[in-house]
Design an enzyme around this catalytic site. Structure first.
Site, PDB file in Angstrom:
ATOM      1  N   CYS A 114       0.754  -1.146  -0.031  1.00 20.88           N
ATOM      2  CA  CYS A 114       0.093   0.043   0.054  1.00 20.88           C
ATOM      3  C   CYS A 114       0.961   1.271  -0.118  1.00 20.88           C
ATOM      4  CB  CYS A 114      -1.080   0.037   1.267  1.00 20.88           C
ATOM      5  SG  CYS A 114      -2.465   1.284   0.798  1.00 20.88           S
ATOM      6  N   HIS A 209      -3.625  -5.030   0.863  1.00 21.03           N
ATOM      7  CA  HIS A 209      -3.157  -5.471   2.126  1.00 21.03           C
ATOM      8  C   HIS A 209      -3.057  -7.102   2.363  1.00 21.03           C
ATOM      9  CE1 HIS A 209      -2.630  -1.635   4.153  1.00 21.03           C
ATOM     10  NE2 HIS A 209      -3.449  -1.148   3.443  1.00 21.03           N
ATOM     11  N   GLU A 211      -1.655  -8.641   4.425  1.00 17.76           N
ATOM     12  CA  GLU A 211      -1.645  -8.999   5.804  1.00 17.76           C
ATOM     13  C   GLU A 211      -2.900  -9.119   6.407  1.00 17.76           C
ATOM     14  OE1 GLU A 211      -1.892  -4.564   6.083  1.00 17.76           O
ATOM     15  OE2 GLU A 211      -1.039  -6.144   4.658  1.00 17.76           O
TER      16      GLU A 211
END
Length: 249
Positions: A114, A209, A211
């Protein structure tokens, strides 16, 4: 074989725990969790002095992740701040740009997430779109949308099909930095991944993202490359190789 050491950039902010409230080095837990799930050993990189400290830090790593977060200061790419651009994080910008430059120079595998992808683009002389709509799920809520890979790219090698990804951003790549190519797009044309081809070690940025999701393939590609690089040569501060010219801003 030991797990590759993957450094993840962090940021400093005011935090509270127990009876304490003071400045703290912070990082959402999803980042180290994703590195571990992909087979790496995560280490957190607190902000430090730029340039010299960044070179020494990167030289101690097998791979580097630049985490998401605040908007990049528009002055870094020669623009005037849009009213919708967030307040600058100048020390973080300087530190993470120095980490990116050191990783590219030392051929350390790099993944920008990002904000990290946007900083990679800026580090190589690119610019950003300061505001766009519909790439979040609302204030403080991650959205989801498809990402379409560009055939023949390293990203497409890792994720060959259109994939749904968790996203939360209102800025994006505008003009690509020197040497970068777009390797994935959203249906609205937004650049969702960039990479620097022709390198011994991968340099990749993704706008979403990972994660926050279950798909480990992007991180696994970084960890795999980090392991291969580590097996070829030990970590040393003297490892250097030619890199694209990057503006200092």
């Amino acid at each position: 074989m030991s797990r590759p050491v993957i450094g993840i950039s962090t940021y400093q902010d005011q935090a509270r725990w127990g009876v304490w409230e003071m400045p703290a080095v912070l990082l959402p837990a999803g980042y180290p969790r994703l590195v571990r799930a992909a087979g790496g050993l995560a280490v957190l990189l607190p902000p430090d002095d730029a340039e010299d400290a960044a070179r020494d830090t990167v030289a101690a790593l097998d791979g580097l992740v630049i985490a998401g977060g605040a908007d990049v200061e528009p002055a870094r790419y020669g623009a005037v701040a849009d009213p919708r651009t967030g307040p600058p994080a100048r020390e973080r910008d300087a530190w993470e740009l120095a980490l990116i430059r050191a990783a590219v120079e030392q051929e350390v595998p790099l993944l920008g997430i990002c904000r990290g992808m946007q900083l990679l683009n800026v580090a190589l002389g690119g610019t950003l779109v300061q505001h766009l709509e519909d790439h979040t799920g609302g204030l403080g809520v991650f959205g989801s949308h498809p990402v379409i890979p560009v055939p023949g790219t390293a990203y497409a090698d890792a994720v060959p099909e259109t994939a749904m990804v968790p996203a939360y951003h209102h800025q994006a790549v505008d003009r690509l930095g020197g040497g970068l190519v777009a390797s994935a797009h959203a249906p609205d044309g937004t650049v969702e991944a960039v990479e620097l081809p022709g390198r011994a070690s991968p340099v990749l940025g993704v706008q979403w993202h990972p994660e926050m999701g279950e798909d480990t393939r992007v991180m696994a590609a970084l960890v795999r490359a980090a392991g291969e690089r580590s097996s070829r040569s030990p970590r040393t501060p003297d490892r250097r190789s030619p890199a694209p010219r990057m503006p200092v801003g």
